[in-house]
Write an enzyme that holds these catalytic residues in place. Structure first.
Site, PDB file in Angstrom:
ATOM      1  N   ARG A 155      79.580 -33.636  28.949  1.00 32.00           N
ATOM      2  CA  ARG A 155      78.509 -34.505  29.416  1.00 32.00           C
ATOM      3  C   ARG A 155      78.986 -35.936  29.269  1.00 32.00           C
ATOM      4  O   ARG A 155      79.844 -36.248  28.427  1.00 32.00           O
ATOM      5  CB  ARG A 155      77.237 -34.308  28.595  1.00 32.00           C
ATOM      6  CG  ARG A 155      76.661 -32.896  28.608  1.00 32.00           C
ATOM      7  CD  ARG A 155      75.425 -32.822  27.734  1.00 32.00           C
ATOM      8  NE  ARG A 155      74.815 -31.498  27.732  1.00 32.00           N
ATOM      9  CZ  ARG A 155      75.104 -30.546  26.841  1.00 32.00           C
ATOM     10  NH1 ARG A 155      75.999 -30.788  25.873  1.00 32.00           N
ATOM     11  NH2 ARG A 155      74.509 -29.372  26.894  1.00 32.00           N
ATOM     12  N   LYS A 179      74.074 -32.290  22.330  1.00 30.94           N
ATOM     13  CA  LYS A 179      72.628 -32.478  22.245  1.00 30.94           C
ATOM     14  C   LYS A 179      72.085 -31.889  20.952  1.00 30.94           C
ATOM     15  O   LYS A 179      72.559 -30.856  20.476  1.00 30.94           O
ATOM     16  CB  LYS A 179      71.937 -31.794  23.435  1.00 30.94           C
ATOM     17  CG  LYS A 179      72.056 -32.554  24.751  1.00 30.94           C
ATOM     18  CD  LYS A 179      71.229 -31.854  25.821  1.00 30.94           C
ATOM     19  CE  LYS A 179      71.217 -32.646  27.112  1.00 30.94           C
ATOM     20  NZ  LYS A 179      70.394 -31.979  28.156  1.00 30.94           N
ATOM     21  N   HIS A 259      78.121 -35.629  35.999  1.00 31.87           N
ATOM     22  CA  HIS A 259      77.673 -34.246  35.784  1.00 31.87           C
ATOM     23  C   HIS A 259      78.195 -33.313  36.877  1.00 31.87           C
ATOM     24  O   HIS A 259      78.266 -32.097  36.677  1.00 31.87           O
ATOM     25  CB  HIS A 259      76.147 -34.190  35.712  1.00 31.87           C
ATOM     26  CG  HIS A 259      75.647 -33.255  34.653  1.00 31.87           C
ATOM     27  ND1 HIS A 259      75.833 -33.464  33.311  1.00 31.87           N
ATOM     28  CD2 HIS A 259      74.974 -32.077  34.746  1.00 31.87           C
ATOM     29  CE1 HIS A 259      75.300 -32.486  32.617  1.00 31.87           C
ATOM     30  NE2 HIS A 259      74.787 -31.619  33.464  1.00 31.87           N
ATOM     31  N   TYR A 294      75.191 -20.989  37.107  1.00 28.23           N
ATOM     32  CA  TYR A 294      76.519 -21.178  37.678  1.00 28.23           C
ATOM     33  C   TYR A 294      77.063 -19.893  38.288  1.00 28.23           C
ATOM     34  O   TYR A 294      77.941 -19.942  39.158  1.00 28.23           O
ATOM     35  CB  TYR A 294      77.478 -21.726  36.621  1.00 28.23           C
ATOM     36  CG  TYR A 294      77.121 -23.116  36.185  1.00 28.23           C
ATOM     37  CD1 TYR A 294      77.246 -24.189  37.065  1.00 28.23           C
ATOM     38  CD2 TYR A 294      76.625 -23.367  34.910  1.00 28.23           C
ATOM     39  CE1 TYR A 294      76.893 -25.477  36.677  1.00 28.23           C
ATOM     40  CE2 TYR A 294      76.273 -24.651  34.512  1.00 28.23           C
ATOM     41  CZ  TYR A 294      76.414 -25.694  35.401  1.00 28.23           C
ATOM     42  OH  TYR A 294      76.063 -26.967  35.019  1.00 28.23           O
TER      43      TYR A 294
END
Length: 328
Positions: A155, A179, A259, A294
């Protein structure tokens, strides 16, 4: 306001306290905190404009607010985010004793349309990676950043937060603080390793040496990995701008953002037969459900390639009779 809550505290004061707590304890970025303030502040302002007390709102009022957002043209994904953000604040109010119950309990999140992430084709990706000037310190830095964003699936916040000491070139790995204060090890291949090595040897020292020792924000040998022209840590906004600039230089028509490289990393791994759980670990996703999208992108890409291949076969099959007719 409930009798048990502090009489001097307004909803706005509770919001300030809530955001301070999220920043200090919840490890939220400054960008996230700014979005939270905008989302929650918007609803509080809506209440004030209608002479409504935010600490005594209800689901009906909040649904009316969401309806106005929809009528105003806000996209469903943004409405969903705002619903979740504001509801999180009202859970905090209950926890702090500002309300006697969760005032927004039962408000359903709007259904979000399923949109598959976009992905860069390998040829386009190569053009982007080759765009930075290899003879310029900033170009060496930008090539290393692009290689690491793609090769490590990082990220943008993880990239700009990296320090030199977190990277192990020998192992092709980096310790990532992701995160929610989660830590993971990101792995990257030979192209990223080589780009980082060139940057650390011939790029970063120049970005440092151009500054005087007294320069504010100066990062030493153990400081920030990616430096700006002043010798300080690059910001996420700067990286976004740099990537768009290189995309233009490479004549890429798509909207290229950090991203997008992470999406491409995950999809290309699955295209190559990587296990979903491995991709999940590399991306730092807490749930396989997040990574699952994905697989849909990979399947859609494979179906497109297959359809194009069959189309070529059909064209070649028809071309034979056409040649015979022309020859006759």
């Amino acid at each position: 306001m409930p009798s048990g809550s502090p009489a001097h505290k307004t909803a706005e004061a509770f919001l300030d306290a809530y955001l301070r707590e999220l920043s200090a304890v919840g490890n939220r970025s400054a960008y996230t905190i700014r979005n939270y303030r905008t989302d929650i502040g918007s609803f509080l302002a809506w209440c004030r404009e209608r002479k409504l007390e935010p600490l005594a709102t209800n689901r009906g009022m909040f649904r009316e607010y969401l309806g106005e957002l929809k009528d105003g043209g806000m996209v469903p994904a943004s409405i969903t985010r705002r619903t979740s953000t504001v509801h999180g604040f009202y859970k905090y109010l209950l926890q702090e004793g500002a309300t006697e119950r969760d005032l927004l309990y039962g408000v359903a999140l709007p259904k979000r349309p399923k949109r598959l992430p976009k992905v860069l084709d390998p040829a386009v990706l190569d053009a982007l990676l080759s765009a930075p000037d290899p003879e310029d310190p900033a170009g060496l830095r930008d090539r290393a950043m692009l290689e690491l964003l793609y090769g490590g699936g990082l990220r943008i916040s993880e990239l700009v937060g990296l320090d030199v000491k977190q990277v192990d070139l020998g192992e092709g790995s980096a310790i990532i603080h992701g995160k929610g204060a989660k830590e993971r090890v990101a792995l990257f291949g030979e192209p990223a390793m080589q780009a980082l090595e060139r940057y650390l040897e011939a790029g970063r020292p120049h970005l440092l040496s151009d500054q005087t020792p007294a320069s504010p924000g100066r990062a030493g040998a153990g400081g920030a990995l990616f430096l700006n022209r002043f010798g300080g840590r690059l910001t996420a906004r700067s990286v976004q701008t740099l990537i768009k600039r290189h995309a233009v230089a490479a004549r890429i028509a798509a909207d290229v953002h950090p991203h997008l490289l992470r999406h491409s990393f995950a999809t290309h791994l699955l295209d190559g037969g990587a296990d979903l759980r491995i991709v999940q670990d590399l991306l730092g996703h807490s749930s396989a459900n997040t990574t699952q999208i994905y697989t849909h992108v990979s399947q859609a890409r494979q179906a497109k390639v297959s359809a194009e291949a069959w189309e070529k076969v059909a064209e070649q099959a028809l071309e034979g009779p056409r040649r015979k007719r022309r020859a006759g």
